[in-house]
Design an enzyme around this catalytic site. Structure first.
Site, mmCIF file in Angstrom:
data_model
loop_
_atom_site.group_PDB
_atom_site.id
_atom_site.type_symbol
_atom_site.label_atom_id
_atom_site.label_comp_id
_atom_site.label_asym_id
_atom_site.label_seq_id
_atom_site.Cartn_x
_atom_site.Cartn_y
_atom_site.Cartn_z
ATOM 1 C CD GLU A 185 8.668 17.350 -37.789
ATOM 2 O OE1 GLU A 185 9.514 17.989 -38.455
ATOM 3 O OE2 GLU A 185 8.983 16.424 -37.032
ATOM 4 C CB THR A 186 2.229 19.642 -33.852
ATOM 5 O OG1 THR A 186 3.016 19.686 -32.644
ATOM 6 C CG2 THR A 186 0.762 19.468 -33.481
#
Length: 271
Positions: A46-47
């Site tokens: 995830e970012t």
């Protein structure tokens, strides 16, 4: 245009352990295709993209992207974001507001970061033989489903069974149910931990997630019910590994304590 970008290892005291997340500090929102492209470029599970909210001190909107899709809530990317804001801006606390208007708070503590997470309900689910086949298991095991994060939870009898699982991800993707993820969990017999887990999210482009904070918003409830405890210590048994302390503070609220390490800081150039 340059974007302040960090890579942070969450749910660990050590660099290169735990779960790495990207964190992008923005002055203004980016278009969704740009955020998705950045998440794909960083290629982390995830970012998180943070934008300061006007007229609200130490409050940011937050959005989470895997390399392939946007998701509603990510625990380790929230911890990573808190680490960046609290450390780089010297703040004692920070608040994040998600696209779903979920409010998440984080506080700096002497030994790490305290976060306020939701606690999600779960319901028993009928057995899914295809699920057991995909995990290489036989027998009957308790199966649950949490509608809030579209996650299956399978209980296995022990740590050894949990460690031996080698999923057939193509088979998992054929399950006759709409899900985002699967947590497989077992009671701990080791001192220092109450339960273990491993988490698989091929439906959103992640085969095995190293440490999954959002899953513990359900796992904490399950094991609190099983063990009649409101304070729990959890370990996720991925190759990188990670752990957290969990305290149930109400019917819908959970405190999560852990650590994170910033391992990379720089500028991402958008042409």
């Amino acid at each position: 245009m340059n974007v302040k970008t960090f890579i942070v290892d969450a749910f660990t005291r050590e660099s290169f352990k735990g779960n790495p997340a990207g964190v992008c500090l923005l002055d203004q929102p980016l278009a969704e295709p740009q955020m998705q492209a950045i998440a794909a470029e960083l290629n982390l599970s995830e970012t998180a993209f943070l934008v300061p909210m006007q007229h609200q001190d130490a409050t940011y909107s937050i959005r989470y992207f895997t390399p392939s899709v946007e998701i509603a809530f990510c625990g380790h990317a929230t911890l990573a974001s808190a680490k960046v804001v609290l450390e780089k801006q010297g703040l004692p606390q920070v608040t994040f507001v998600t696209q779903e208007q979920l409010v998440l708070s984080a506080f700096s503590e002497e030994d790490g970061i305290l976060m306020h997470f939701p606690l999600y309900p779960y319901a028993a689910l009928a057995p899914l033989p295809m699920l057991l086949e995909a995990l290489g298991l036989s027998g009957t095991y308790p199966l649950h489903f949490s509608e809030a994060i579209q996650m299956l939870v399978l209980e296995v009898p022990d740590k050894e069974t949990l460690l031996q699982i080698k999923p057939d991800f193509a088979r998992l993707l054929q399950l006759p149910i709409s899900v985002n993820g699967l947590a497989v969990t077992a009671k701990s017999t080791d001192p220092g931990f109450d339960f273990y887990s491993r988490c698989f999210w091929p439906w959103v482009g992640i085969k095995e997630d190293p440490v999954t904070g959002s899953a513990h918003s359900v796992l904490a409830k399950i094991w609190a019910d099983r063990l009649a405890k409101t304070e729990l210590v959890a370990a996720q048994l991925s190759a990188r590994g990670g752990q957290m302390q969990l305290t149930i503070t109400g019917p819908n609220s959970l405190e999560v304590r852990s650590q994170a390490q910033i391992v990379l800081e720089g500028l991402l150039t958008l042409s």
